[in-house]
Design a protein around this motif. Structure first.
Motif, PDB file in Angstrom:
ATOM      1  N   UNK A   1       0.768  -1.226  -0.071  1.00 57.84           N
ATOM      2  CA  UNK A   1      -0.208   0.081  -0.071  1.00 57.84           C
ATOM      3  C   UNK A   1       0.860   1.181  -0.046  1.00 57.84           C
ATOM      4  N   UNK A   2       2.127   1.200   0.648  1.00 51.31           N
ATOM      5  CA  UNK A   2       2.723   2.323   0.480  1.00 51.31           C
ATOM      6  C   UNK A   2       3.362   2.636  -0.844  1.00 51.31           C
ATOM      7  N   UNK A   3       3.595   1.536  -1.671  1.00 50.70           N
ATOM      8  CA  UNK A   3       4.032   1.763  -2.937  1.00 50.70           C
ATOM      9  C   UNK A   3       2.818   2.252  -4.059  1.00 50.70           C
ATOM     10  N   UNK A   4       1.799   1.629  -3.866  1.00 57.02           N
ATOM     11  CA  UNK A   4       0.659   2.090  -4.461  1.00 57.02           C
ATOM     12  C   UNK A   4       0.234   3.703  -4.247  1.00 57.02           C
ATOM     13  N   UNK A   5       0.279   3.771  -2.853  1.00 60.12           N
ATOM     14  CA  UNK A   5      -0.031   5.212  -2.364  1.00 60.12           C
ATOM     15  C   UNK A   5       0.773   6.121  -2.961  1.00 60.12           C
ATOM     16  N   UNK A   6       1.883   6.146  -2.999  1.00 67.52           N
ATOM     17  CA  UNK A   6       3.001   7.306  -3.578  1.00 67.52           C
ATOM     18  C   UNK A   6       2.852   7.314  -5.158  1.00 67.52           C
ATOM     19  N   UNK A   7       2.676   6.122  -5.707  1.00 69.54           N
ATOM     20  CA  UNK A   7       2.588   6.015  -7.196  1.00 69.54           C
ATOM     21  C   UNK A   7       1.364   6.547  -7.573  1.00 69.54           C
ATOM     22  N   UNK A   8       0.123   6.521  -6.929  1.00 68.72           N
ATOM     23  CA  UNK A   8      -0.982   7.119  -7.345  1.00 68.72           C
ATOM     24  C   UNK A   8      -1.125   8.353  -7.045  1.00 68.72           C
ATOM     25  N   UNK A   9      -0.349   8.881  -5.803  1.00 73.45           N
ATOM     26  CA  UNK A   9      -0.643  10.358  -5.389  1.00 73.45           C
ATOM     27  C   UNK A   9       0.449  11.065  -6.307  1.00 73.45           C
ATOM     28  N   UNK A  10       1.610  10.944  -6.352  1.00 73.95           N
ATOM     29  CA  UNK A  10       2.555  11.626  -7.326  1.00 73.95           C
ATOM     30  C   UNK A  10       2.108  11.279  -8.968  1.00 73.95           C
ATOM     31  N   UNK A  11       1.598  10.418  -9.099  1.00 70.32           N
ATOM     32  CA  UNK A  11       1.258  10.165 -10.581  1.00 70.32           C
ATOM     33  C   UNK A  11       0.056  11.207 -11.012  1.00 70.32           C
ATOM     34  N   UNK A  12      -0.782  11.215 -10.115  1.00 70.65           N
ATOM     35  CA  UNK A  12      -2.099  12.103 -10.352  1.00 70.65           C
ATOM     36  C   UNK A  12      -1.562  13.502 -10.519  1.00 70.65           C
TER      37      UNK A  12
ATOM     38  N   UNK B   1      -2.307  16.062 -13.271  1.00 69.06           N
ATOM     39  CA  UNK B   1      -2.958  17.279 -13.077  1.00 69.06           C
ATOM     40  C   UNK B   1      -2.300  17.974 -12.054  1.00 69.06           C
ATOM     41  N   UNK B   2      -1.459  18.920 -12.272  1.00 73.14           N
ATOM     42  CA  UNK B   2      -0.614  19.769 -11.751  1.00 73.14           C
ATOM     43  C   UNK B   2      -1.067  20.555 -10.403  1.00 73.14           C
ATOM     44  N   UNK B   3      -2.394  21.038 -10.865  1.00 71.48           N
ATOM     45  CA  UNK B   3      -2.991  21.760  -9.954  1.00 71.48           C
ATOM     46  C   UNK B   3      -3.721  20.843  -8.591  1.00 71.48           C
ATOM     47  N   UNK B   4      -3.630  19.418  -8.620  1.00 73.19           N
ATOM     48  CA  UNK B   4      -4.431  18.866  -7.623  1.00 73.19           C
ATOM     49  C   UNK B   4      -3.492  19.078  -6.359  1.00 73.19           C
ATOM     50  N   UNK B   5      -2.213  19.155  -6.470  1.00 73.07           N
ATOM     51  CA  UNK B   5      -1.536  19.442  -4.882  1.00 73.07           C
ATOM     52  C   UNK B   5      -1.907  20.783  -4.315  1.00 73.07           C
TER      53      UNK B   5
ATOM     54  N   UNK C   1      -8.434   6.833 -13.297  1.00 70.95           N
ATOM     55  CA  UNK C   1      -8.297   5.486 -13.606  1.00 70.95           C
ATOM     56  C   UNK C   1      -6.795   4.955 -13.372  1.00 70.95           C
ATOM     57  N   UNK C   2      -6.053   5.898 -13.652  1.00 69.26           N
ATOM     58  CA  UNK C   2      -4.640   5.683 -13.328  1.00 69.26           C
ATOM     59  C   UNK C   2      -4.456   5.579 -11.849  1.00 69.26           C
ATOM     60  N   UNK C   3      -4.926   6.318 -11.228  1.00 71.35           N
ATOM     61  CA  UNK C   3      -4.894   6.114  -9.493  1.00 71.35           C
ATOM     62  C   UNK C   3      -5.068   4.862  -9.165  1.00 71.35           C
ATOM     63  N   UNK C   4      -6.504   4.407  -9.509  1.00 80.56           N
ATOM     64  CA  UNK C   4      -6.884   3.206  -9.013  1.00 80.56           C
ATOM     65  C   UNK C   4      -6.268   1.823  -9.864  1.00 80.56           C
ATOM     66  N   UNK C   5      -5.974   2.103 -11.111  1.00 81.04           N
ATOM     67  CA  UNK C   5      -5.636   1.222 -11.802  1.00 81.04           C
ATOM     68  C   UNK C   5      -4.216   0.630 -11.244  1.00 81.04           C
ATOM     69  N   UNK C   6      -3.309   1.780 -11.159  1.00 82.09           N
ATOM     70  CA  UNK C   6      -2.160   1.404 -10.728  1.00 82.09           C
ATOM     71  C   UNK C   6      -2.052   0.551  -9.567  1.00 82.09           C
ATOM     72  N   UNK C   7      -2.659   0.817  -8.487  1.00 82.77           N
ATOM     73  CA  UNK C   7      -2.812  -0.004  -7.479  1.00 82.77           C
ATOM     74  C   UNK C   7      -3.194  -1.459  -7.608  1.00 82.77           C
ATOM     75  N   UNK C   8      -3.959  -1.591  -8.480  1.00 85.37           N
ATOM     76  CA  UNK C   8      -4.367  -3.091  -8.921  1.00 85.37           C
ATOM     77  C   UNK C   8      -3.419  -3.652  -9.696  1.00 85.37           C
ATOM     78  N   UNK C   9      -2.657  -2.704 -10.735  1.00 88.75           N
ATOM     79  CA  UNK C   9      -1.554  -3.541 -11.402  1.00 88.75           C
ATOM     80  C   UNK C   9      -0.399  -3.985 -10.514  1.00 88.75           C
TER      81      UNK C   9
END
Length: 446
Positions: A299-310, A314-318, A420-428
């Motif tokens: 979950x640590x790996x998928x959390x960071x991958x989804x958070x920073x990938x988003x 979408x640069x305005x998200x942060x 879809x990237x955020x959730x799909x990357x976790x599943x992948x």
């Protein structure tokens, strides 16, 4: 108590006579033990099939007669009392928890649901309503609680923890009984009534005075499914997996980010390995601790991958999340600093500090977790971690990925592709880790 003219003789028998048999049935079931000679282990497949057909027949029959599902439950109790097998008693115990949660959960959400006790008839006096509520305690609350207490799982406060009489098979057979009852109900209705709804057909059996929304009946049938599936998983999966699932459900209910649930896991792992909990009982069970560490790592790996990938997409998200979770709450709670704080938001220094704080909250802890706990990752930990993002999302009341924007306060909303990237990357990641572990463990066996 006045009996509505719409009741059938069978319904009147249920309303007026069942409290008379509640005491002997419950006493008889309470004195029954799993070591009874007619235990399920001693039964053949043919006997089990007969009992399954009996259960499905009870569900279909009560539905066809437009009787509430609680009558199905009571007939299962009577069958368990008469036949006295562990299988039937296990099904009755699962249904007891289902009836308890769905009925009182429905009443908590919709006050008008209580009128199902008297089939929606007008109440002539306050004492009449009180009498019906006492009747409810006698035939719903008390029997359900007694069944769960006597035959449900023991938490091990005063004795070793036990699973009770429920087996995965009994919980699995209990799973379709709600929909079987609904099928029987639809068979007993006219075509015009059937065309008016699907799960909301249940209203024809309960006769609530005011029409309940469709979501109420979805809650009733979905809660039954959740109870049965949770019980099956509780019997098949380690306790740590269920505890982590409960953690993500809790964080979803209270509308906290996915990160908060992960931080709870990370802090627990650190306390068990390096903190004051090293001598506690969990450390004596290394398999449990290893599973928790594996879940924390994945979950640590998928959390960071989804958070920073988003943020890449979408640069305005942060900026939006910092404003929603830090700046605006601080300005609201401490009005004296609101003006300087809102002024600082426009400076470059503020966002450098925000990035530094973010790295201490997400990036660095996730790297530490991966480095410390990667050796604990197993096929089981990847399998358990796979649905956790959806468990969290759906527990928050969301029914689509787009609801993530409201939960995190992202404005403007993230694009569908980003979600879809955020959730799909976790599943992948979970799928890849599970495949790698399966190959690695298979190689080790050969």
């Amino acid at each position: 108590m006045k009996v509505p003219g719409s009741w059938t003789p069978v319904q009147y028998l249920w309303k007026s006579r069942v409290p008379l048999i509640a005491v002997p049935v419950l006493i008889g079931l309470q004195n029954w033990h799993a070591e009874h000679p007619s235990d399920t282990d001693a039964l053949g497949t043919q006997n089990i099939l007969v009992e399954v057909l009996l259960l499905l027949g009870l569900a279909l029959g009560t539905g066809y007669l437009r009787l509430p599902f609680s009558i199905t439950w009571w007939l299962v109790l009577l069958a368990a009392y008469a036949i006295q097998t562990r299988f039937l008693l296990g099904v009755a115990t699962v249904l007891s928890l289902s009836v308890l949660l769905t009925w009182y959960g429905l009443r908590f959400q919709h006050a008008a649901a209580i009128s199902a006790l008297w089939a929606g008839a007008p109440m002539t006096s306050r004492w009449c309503r009180v009498a019906w509520q006492l009747w409810d305690l006698c035939v719903h609350l008390w029997p359900a609680v007694m069944m769960i207490y006597s035959h449900g799982p023991s938490l091990g406060w005063t004795a070793p923890a036990t699973a009770g009489v429920v087996t995965p098979l009994s919980a699995l057979v209990a799973l379709p009984m709600s929909m079987t009852w609904l099928c029987g109900l639809s068979l007993g209705l006219t075509e015009d009534a059937i065309r008016q709804g699907d799960l909301s057909l249940s209203r024809h059996a309960y006769r609530v005075s005011s029409e309940l929304p469709k979501e109420a009946w979805i809650f009733v049938h979905a809660s039954h499914g959740v109870v049965c599936l949770t019980w099956i998983l509780a019997l098949l999966l380690p306790g740590i997996a269920l505890g982590v699932t409960g953690l993500f459900i809790l964080m979803g209910i209270v509308k906290q980010p996915f990160t908060t649930a992960w931080w709870c896991m990370f802090a627990t792992c650190m306390c068990f390995n390096y903190g004051p909990l090293r001598q506690w009982r969990l450390v004596e069970q290394p398999a449990n601790l290893k599973l928790l560490e594996g879940l924390c790592c994945i979950c640590a790996a998928t959390m960071s991958l989804g958070f920073y990938g988003a943020q890449v997409f979408s640069p305005w998200a942060f900026r939006s999340m910092v404003l929603n979770w830090a700046v605006r709450p601080l300005a609201r709670w401490f009005p004296s600093i609101s003006k300087p704080l809102l002024h600082a938001v426009e400076t470059k220094t503020f966002w450098i500090l925000a990035r530094l704080g973010d790295s201490m909250l997400h990036l660095i802890p996730s790297i530490v977790a991966v480095c410390l706990f990667h050796s604990s990752v197993t096929f089981l930990s990847a399998l358990v971690a796979f649905p956790m993002n959806l468990v969290w999302l759906y527990s928050a009341g969301a029914r689509s990925l787009e609801a993530t924007n409201e939960l995190y306060g992202v404005e403007p909303h993230l694009a569908s592709g980003t979600l879809h990237f955020v959730y799909g990357s976790h599943w992948l990641v979970c799928t890849g880790v599970a495949a790698w572990c399966a190959i690695d463990e298979g190689t080790a066996w050969t």
